[in-house]
Design a protein around this motif. Structure first.
Motif, PDB file in Angstrom:
ATOM      1  N   PRO A 172       0.811  -1.229   0.000  1.00  0.00           N
ATOM      2  CA  PRO A 172       0.000   0.000   0.000  1.00  0.00           C
ATOM      3  C   PRO A 172       0.836   1.267   0.000  1.00  0.00           C
ATOM      4  O   PRO A 172       0.501   2.241  -0.694  1.00  0.00           O
ATOM      5  N   ASP A 173       1.929   1.280   0.751  1.00  0.00           N
ATOM      6  CA  ASP A 173       2.791   2.454   0.768  1.00  0.00           C
ATOM      7  C   ASP A 173       3.394   2.706  -0.607  1.00  0.00           C
ATOM      8  O   ASP A 173       3.482   3.853  -1.065  1.00  0.00           O
ATOM      9  N   GLU A 174       3.803   1.626  -1.288  1.00  0.00           N
ATOM     10  CA  GLU A 174       4.392   1.767  -2.620  1.00  0.00           C
ATOM     11  C   GLU A 174       3.334   2.170  -3.648  1.00  0.00           C
ATOM     12  O   GLU A 174       3.637   2.899  -4.602  1.00  0.00           O
ATOM     13  N   MET A 175       2.089   1.712  -3.466  1.00  0.00           N
ATOM     14  CA  MET A 175       1.009   2.144  -4.358  1.00  0.00           C
ATOM     15  C   MET A 175       0.851   3.659  -4.295  1.00  0.00           C
ATOM     16  O   MET A 175       0.716   4.330  -5.333  1.00  0.00           O
ATOM     17  N   SER A 176       0.852   4.205  -3.087  1.00  0.00           N
ATOM     18  CA  SER A 176       0.703   5.655  -2.942  1.00  0.00           C
ATOM     19  C   SER A 176       1.903   6.375  -3.551  1.00  0.00           C
ATOM     20  O   SER A 176       1.759   7.465  -4.119  1.00  0.00           O
ATOM     21  N   GLN A 177       3.081   5.766  -3.471  1.00  0.00           N
ATOM     22  CA  GLN A 177       4.269   6.357  -4.100  1.00  0.00           C
ATOM     23  C   GLN A 177       4.121   6.398  -5.619  1.00  0.00           C
ATOM     24  O   GLN A 177       4.479   7.394  -6.263  1.00  0.00           O
ATOM     25  N   VAL A 202      -6.512  -1.711  -5.178  1.00  0.00           N
ATOM     26  CA  VAL A 202      -5.848  -0.425  -4.950  1.00  0.00           C
ATOM     27  C   VAL A 202      -6.718   0.487  -4.083  1.00  0.00           C
ATOM     28  O   VAL A 202      -6.211   1.168  -3.185  1.00  0.00           O
ATOM     29  N   VAL A 203      -8.023   0.500  -4.335  1.00  0.00           N
ATOM     30  CA  VAL A 203      -8.935   1.328  -3.527  1.00  0.00           C
ATOM     31  C   VAL A 203      -8.856   0.929  -2.058  1.00  0.00           C
ATOM     32  O   VAL A 203      -8.718   1.790  -1.165  1.00  0.00           O
ATOM     33  N   GLU A 204      -8.917  -0.357  -1.788  1.00  0.00           N
ATOM     34  CA  GLU A 204      -8.853  -0.833  -0.405  1.00  0.00           C
ATOM     35  C   GLU A 204      -7.511  -0.495   0.240  1.00  0.00           C
ATOM     36  O   GLU A 204      -7.455  -0.074   1.410  1.00  0.00           O
ATOM     37  N   ALA A 205      -6.427  -0.656  -0.511  1.00  0.00           N
ATOM     38  CA  ALA A 205      -5.100  -0.363   0.024  1.00  0.00           C
ATOM     39  C   ALA A 205      -4.955   1.118   0.363  1.00  0.00           C
ATOM     40  O   ALA A 205      -4.396   1.473   1.408  1.00  0.00           O
ATOM     41  N   LEU A 206      -5.456   1.991  -0.499  1.00  0.00           N
ATOM     42  CA  LEU A 206      -5.362   3.425  -0.250  1.00  0.00           C
ATOM     43  C   LEU A 206      -6.177   3.828   0.977  1.00  0.00           C
ATOM     44  O   LEU A 206      -5.750   4.664   1.780  1.00  0.00           O
ATOM     45  N   GLU A 207      -7.335   3.230   1.111  1.00  0.00           N
ATOM     46  CA  GLU A 207      -8.178   3.550   2.262  1.00  0.00           C
ATOM     47  C   GLU A 207      -7.522   3.106   3.564  1.00  0.00           C
ATOM     48  O   GLU A 207      -7.551   3.830   4.568  1.00  0.00           O
ATOM     49  N   ASN A 208      -6.910   1.926   3.546  1.00  0.00           N
ATOM     50  CA  ASN A 208      -6.247   1.422   4.757  1.00  0.00           C
ATOM     51  C   ASN A 208      -4.974   2.191   5.072  1.00  0.00           C
ATOM     52  O   ASN A 208      -4.655   2.429   6.239  1.00  0.00           O
ATOM     53  N   LYS A 209      -4.243   2.581   4.020  1.00  0.00           N
ATOM     54  CA  LYS A 209      -2.961   3.249   4.225  1.00  0.00           C
ATOM     55  C   LYS A 209      -3.124   4.727   4.549  1.00  0.00           C
ATOM     56  O   LYS A 209      -2.495   5.256   5.466  1.00  0.00           O
ATOM     57  N   LEU A 210      -3.969   5.418   3.775  1.00  0.00           N
ATOM     58  CA  LEU A 210      -4.063   6.869   3.882  1.00  0.00           C
ATOM     59  C   LEU A 210      -5.285   7.346   4.660  1.00  0.00           C
ATOM     60  O   LEU A 210      -5.380   8.534   4.995  1.00  0.00           O
ATOM     61  N   GLY A 211      -6.240   6.439   4.879  1.00  0.00           N
ATOM     62  CA  GLY A 211      -7.456   6.835   5.581  1.00  0.00           C
ATOM     63  C   GLY A 211      -8.329   7.767   4.771  1.00  0.00           C
ATOM     64  O   GLY A 211      -9.012   8.638   5.324  1.00  0.00           O
ATOM     65  N   VAL A 212      -8.310   7.599   3.452  1.00  0.00           N
ATOM     66  CA  VAL A 212      -9.102   8.449   2.563  1.00  0.00           C
ATOM     67  C   VAL A 212     -10.071   7.588   1.761  1.00  0.00           C
ATOM     68  O   VAL A 212      -9.986   6.351   1.781  1.00  0.00           O
ATOM     69  N   ASN A 213     -10.979   8.228   1.066  1.00  0.00           N
ATOM     70  CA  ASN A 213     -11.852   7.526   0.140  1.00  0.00           C
ATOM     71  C   ASN A 213     -11.032   7.136  -1.085  1.00  0.00           C
ATOM     72  O   ASN A 213     -10.643   7.990  -1.886  1.00  0.00           O
TER      73      ASN A 213
END
Length: 241
Positions: A172-177, A202-213
């Motif tokens: 998830p961290d690398e996805m956001s990168q 990717v949607v689930e990973a971003l939500e868990n990592k960044l706490g966003v929609n």
């Protein structure tokens, strides 16, 4: 005695002659969407589908279609798979260095080759933001380096198309990168990014990592998302028979 097994490797196809799912019409449409995304600004497209749906094969076919049918100046195609660098902590510098290496290819070096050194400097600055690394610039001059690259890209008569595969296989961290790369770090003029991803993963990973929609987040990064087509019943029956 054990008979020899006829095993089919789980490897993407790279030639239209191996397309048994009748997807070339889709490939041609996607390639046309990439061509239509011309202009000075950076554009991000996504090829979305679950694991095993053939995204890597489609990227190969789309790349081939772009090269074979391009009537104007042939675009510079760059392939980057973040999965190669997962766990290294060097994802952003690795991408910038690979992009810089592509700009040194003989067919584009005269126009774009001067951006290679600047991209190396940018990669080095981002990899070691706390250190003073001097050639003619230092870590505090990231914006200056970006502006130099932007000017070179803006004057180029070749569009740069970057294919990024397996976005959904990294952390998830690398996805956001990766999304940061295409949205803010390397959103250079005359570039088109084509991301291959499993949208739900990717949607689930971003939500868990960044706490966003996650869906809203992706909408701000990706201008056009196209889903992998489902094979028709007729195609599947023909393969089985």
């Amino acid at each position: 005695m054990v008979k020899s097994l006829n095993l089919i490797p789980d490897a993407p196809i790279s030639n239209a002659s191996f397309d048994r799912l009748d997807r070339m019409a889709f490939v041609q449409s996607f390639a046309e969407a990439i061509r239509a995304a011309k202009g000075e600004y950076s554009v991000v497209l996504a090829l979305a589908g679950p694991w095993g749906s053939g995204k890597s094969s489609l990227l190969n076919l789309i790349a081939g279609e772009l090269v074979e049918t391009e009537t104007e100046k042939e675009p510079l195609l760059v392939r980057f798979n973040p999965w190669w660098f997962t766990g290294t902590g060097e994802l952003v510098p690795a991408f910038l260095q690979q992009l810089g290496a592509a700009l040194s290819r003989p067919e584009v070096k005269e126009v774009l080759g001067s951006a290679t050194e600047a991209l190396d400097q940018l990669a080095d600055s981002l990899a070691r933001p706390g250190e003073m690394h001097r050639r003619d610039l230092d870590a505090r001059d990231i914006q200056v380096v970006r502006e130099r690259v932007e000017e070179i890209f803006r004057k180029s008569d070749r569009r740069i198309i970057v294919f990024m595969d397996d976005i959904d296989r990294i952390t998830p961290d690398e996805m956001s990168q990766m999304l940061l790369i295409v949205r803010a770090i390397a959103d250079f003029p005359n570039t088109t990014y084509v991301l291959s991803l499993d949208y739900e993963v990717v949607v689930e990973a971003l939500e868990n990592k960044l706490g966003v929609n996650g869906r809203v987040y992706l909408e701000k990064v990706i201008q056009l998302q196209i889903d992998v087509p489902i094979p028709t019943r007729m195609t599947m029956e023909r393969m089985v028979i």
